[in-house]
Structures are given as structure tokens and as C-alpha cells.
Design a protein around this motif. Structure first.
Motif, mmCIF file in Angstrom:
data_model
loop_
_atom_site.group_PDB
_atom_site.id
_atom_site.type_symbol
_atom_site.label_atom_id
_atom_site.label_comp_id
_atom_site.label_asym_id
_atom_site.label_seq_id
_atom_site.Cartn_x
_atom_site.Cartn_y
_atom_site.Cartn_z
ATOM 1 N N LEU A 213 0.958 -1.175 -0.058
ATOM 2 C CA LEU A 213 -0.133 -0.073 -0.040
ATOM 3 C C LEU A 213 0.933 1.194 -0.013
ATOM 4 C CD1 LEU A 213 -3.006 0.862 0.196
ATOM 5 C CD2 LEU A 213 -2.399 1.207 2.628
ATOM 6 N N LEU A 215 0.007 5.162 -0.083
ATOM 7 C CA LEU A 215 -1.038 6.179 -0.123
ATOM 8 C C LEU A 215 -0.531 7.644 0.335
ATOM 9 C CD1 LEU A 215 -4.282 4.522 1.223
ATOM 10 C CD2 LEU A 215 -3.898 5.119 -1.129
ATOM 11 N N HIS A 220 -9.245 9.859 -0.649
ATOM 12 C CA HIS A 220 -9.039 8.691 -1.594
ATOM 13 C C HIS A 220 -10.274 7.886 -1.661
ATOM 14 C CE1 HIS A 220 -4.704 9.242 -0.853
ATOM 15 N NE2 HIS A 220 -5.027 9.154 0.329
ATOM 16 N N LEU A 222 -10.757 4.126 -2.289
ATOM 17 C CA LEU A 222 -10.008 2.846 -2.379
ATOM 18 C C LEU A 222 -10.666 1.766 -3.368
ATOM 19 C CD1 LEU A 222 -8.491 2.410 1.128
ATOM 20 C CD2 LEU A 222 -7.627 4.060 -0.847
ATOM 21 N N GLN A 226 -6.678 -1.929 -2.864
ATOM 22 C CA GLN A 226 -5.766 -0.946 -1.976
ATOM 23 C C GLN A 226 -6.724 -0.981 -0.709
ATOM 24 O OE1 GLN A 226 -7.218 2.449 -4.543
ATOM 25 N NE2 GLN A 226 -4.808 3.146 -4.527
ATOM 26 N N SER A 227 -7.922 -1.344 -0.384
ATOM 27 C CA SER A 227 -8.743 -1.700 0.732
ATOM 28 C C SER A 227 -8.215 -2.868 1.333
ATOM 29 C CB SER A 227 -10.202 -1.904 0.441
ATOM 30 O OG SER A 227 -10.792 -0.816 -0.216
ATOM 31 N N LEU A 230 -5.023 -1.522 2.858
ATOM 32 C CA LEU A 230 -5.295 -0.954 4.196
ATOM 33 C C LEU A 230 -5.462 -1.703 5.483
ATOM 34 C CD1 LEU A 230 -5.193 1.949 5.298
ATOM 35 C CD2 LEU A 230 -7.740 1.840 5.182
#
Length: 367
Positions: A213, A215, A220, A222, A226-227, A230
Motif C-alpha cells: 500500500l 497512499l 481517496h 480505495l 487498496q482496501s 489498508l
């Protein structure tokens, strides 16, 4: 068939074993790793695609596996759900590493307690590296694993799958789990992508090579990849361990739930079907939720729970005295948590005063 058996069957068909479930609302906004909060969106509308969606579902007969060696079923209108995020690196998940040889561990674990009336919830996260006693667990072919006085929590899932994870949680808490929901990495990504992403703001940059990741600080939307990054991030936030990651996960869940309310899936049958298809492929449930009809019935009583109606904590822990890289339960403090949930009461603030679990500032990074 005995009267008691018929009663249990009727309660399972309604999606739980306790009285008092509201029956008029649609959807699910309950915090359970994130994907579980989206998994049942659509409620009765899933009947449009019943046969297709029904074939997607996988279930585990927890009751048969554990038998009568379980805490009593407290009939006070509340409901307790164990939600696990599986971190198996087998199959499609192999892109996240292969150091576990394809075996699975419970990367994320949460007990979701729905209070009577299902308008409020408490969510208790369990760090995967918590050291605690593990009971003997069924491992198939009539055999049981040996009990251990000291074991890492997430190994229970590796040893005996869902049944052992449930039994370990029940032994730890004294609370009978009414339902079980498990979500895997790949399924989680697809759910978020079919939802259209999750909008949130990061107050600081997050760059974590372990979760892939990167960021910058700011607003954002996501996507699924990406989620997932996170909720898997830990080494670059907070204390660099699982406690900081749990804080990120809880903050992400609240951001997701706030967004779900206005996502508009009910206005788009195609979007609803895509979300329902990915969700039902992504989860494994207990047998009582193992068909679309039961899943939809379970969902109908839960839409009233939003982010503002959730109290989220980490079970009270401190550094394990034998291993600084592990944590151990604080007995008196964790008992306050379990006693409150058993009584269907709010968790007292005193329960977390001495815990390392809620001292991380990682959750403040996500808004």
C-alpha cells in the motif's frame, strides 16, 4: 423429532437462536471485518437470483462438530457472531505470499455482539498473536487435537478450521457464538470493487511494503486491492504490530458502513447482483446461514445498525510476559468485557483502561 429440536430448527430458519430479532428491515450494516458488513446487502432481493447465489455459498456445521460441549445459549434477545478474515495464501491468494504452505490462519477475528432489538452493537477485535489456552478441537475422522495451555490464537483455525476457532473463542469468553462468517482475501477485494470502492481520508501518508500500500495523505476512493492493503497494513503504523492494524481495520469498517447507506445498489439490479454474487462466493458461514433464504432472513433485522451505533474495542491485552512480540489477555479486564456482553450490557470504559489494545494511534490516520 423432539419439541426442543423443532424449536431449534425454527430459530435457525429465522437466522439466529435468540428471540427479539426485528423482521421489517432490509440489508446488513454490521461490522465484521468489512466484507461481512457488505455481504448481506440486498436482503430479500437476493431471491431474484436464488439458485445461482445459493450454489455460491459454503457452510460449516459448527453445531455438529462441537456437540454439547459449549456455553449455554442465553435467551435475552442478543446475538453474537464470530467473524474471521482468512489469510490462506493458497489459490488466488498466493500473490500475497506463500510462506504458510497454503494453510490458513485467522488473520482477523472479531466478535460482533448485537444488542436486543439489533439497533446497537459492540465489536471486540481479537489480536491474532494473543497467547491463550486452546481447548481440544475436532480435526476430522473422529479425532481431536490435544489441548494446549499456551497457543497463539490464530493457530486454532489452522489446526481445526472454523469449529476450532469457534471453540477457542467460546472457551476464552464463555459466550456461545450464534453465527460464524469467514471472508478470504480475494473475495474481500471483489466485494469492495463491486461496491464501487470506499471513500476515506488519510491524515498521514501510508507506505507499507508488506501490504503493498502506498497512499499519500488526503482523500481517496480505495479499490479492492487498496482496501485489502489498508486492512493488512501493520509495520508502518502505530507500534508496528497487530494492535495498530486492528485500529486501521476498525476505522476502515466505520468508513465503509457510512458509505454503504447511500451507495444505491437497490436502484441497480445489475450492481446488486454483482455485489451479491461476489459476496456469496467470498464467504463461508455456519450451517444455519448456509442458504440464501436463511442469509436474507438473517439480514432483514440488521439494517438499523450504522457506524454511529457501534462500539469497537480490542479485547484487553498486554505484552506477553514470555514473548515481547506476542500479547496476553488481561484476565480481570477481559472478564468485564465478557460479563457485559453476556448480560447484554454496554462494555464499561474501565475494561480498556489498562489495555494496550486501544492505545494505538493508528486508527486516527483514517477518517
Amino acid at each position: 423429532m423432539s419439541e426442543d429440536t423443532r424449536g431449534r430448527g425454527r430459530r435457525a430458519a429465522r437466522g439466529g437462536r435468540r428471540r427479539g430479532e426485528p423482521r421489517r428491515r432490509k440489508g446488513l450494516r454490521v461490522a465484521a471485518w468489512t466484507a461481512a458488513g457488505v455481504v448481506l446487502l440486498g436482503g430479500g432481493s437476493l431471491g431474484w437470483f436464488y439458485f445461482k447465489l445459493n450454489s455460491n455459498l459454503h457452510s460449516v456445521d459448527i453445531d455438529q462438530a462441537l456437540g454439547k460441549d459449549r456455553p449455554p445459549n442465553v435467551d435475552n434477545g442478543s446475538m453474537d457472531i464470530l467473524v474471521l478474515g482468512s489469510d490462506s495464501r493458497d489459490g488466488a491468494n498466493s500473490e500475497y505470499g506463500s510462506d504458510d504452505g497454503g494453510s490458513a490462519r485467522s488473520d482477523t477475528a472479531m466478535i460482533v455482539h448485537l444488542y436486543e432489538g439489533h439497533k446497537q452493537a459492540s465489536v471486540v477485535s481479537i489480536p491474532r498473536d494473543t497467547m491463550l489456552p486452546r481447548p481440544a478441537c475436532p480435526i476430522g475422522k473422529g479425532k481431536n487435537s490435544a489441548p494446549r495451555q499456551r497457543a497463539q490464537f490464530n493457530e486454532a483455525f489452522t489446526i481445526g478450521g472454523a469449529a476450532c476457532a469457534v471453540k477457542t473463542v467460546e472457551a476464552m469468553s464463555g459466550i456461545r457464538m450464534d453465527h460464524y462468517i469467514e471472508v478470504d482475501f480475494t473475495g474481500f477485494k471483489k466485494i469492495i470493487d463491486n461496491l464501487g470502492g470506499v471513500q476515506l481520508t488519510t491524515t498521514k501518508p501510508i507506505k507499507d511494503y508488506g501490504s503493498h500500500l502506498d497512499l499519500p495523505a488526503g482523500s481517496h476512493k480505495l479499490n479492492g486491492e487498496q482496501s485489502l492493503g489498508l486492512v493488512r497494513t501493520r509495520k508502518t503504523v502505530g507500534d508496528g504490530g497487530d494492535l495498530g492494524r486492528i485500529q486501521l481495520q476498525q476505522a476502515f469498517i466505520k468508513a465503509l458502513i457510512k458509505q454503504v447507506k447511500g451507495v444505491g445498489v437497490f436502484d441497480s439490479p445489475a450492481k446488486l447482483y454483482g455485489l451479491a454474487d461476489s459476496a456469496t462466493k467470498a464467504i463461508t458461514t455456519d450451517k444455519a446461514l448456509g442458504d440464501v433464504k436463511s442469509l436474507a432472513s438473517f439480514a432483514q433485522g440488521l439494517q438499523g445498525i450504522g457506524a454511529e451505533n457501534m462500539h469497537m474495542i480490542t479485547v484487553p491485552v498486554t505484552q506477553d510476559p514470555l514473548d515481547k512480540d506476542r500479547v496476553a489477555l488481561l484476565p480481570k479486564d477481559s472478564k468485564m468485557v465478557w460479563d457485559a456482553l453476556l448480560a447484554d450490557q454496554p462494555i464499561p470504559a474501565a475494561a480498556t483502561e489498562h489495555s494496550n489494545g486501544d492505545k494505538s494511534t493508528a486508527g486516527s490516520i483514517v477518517q
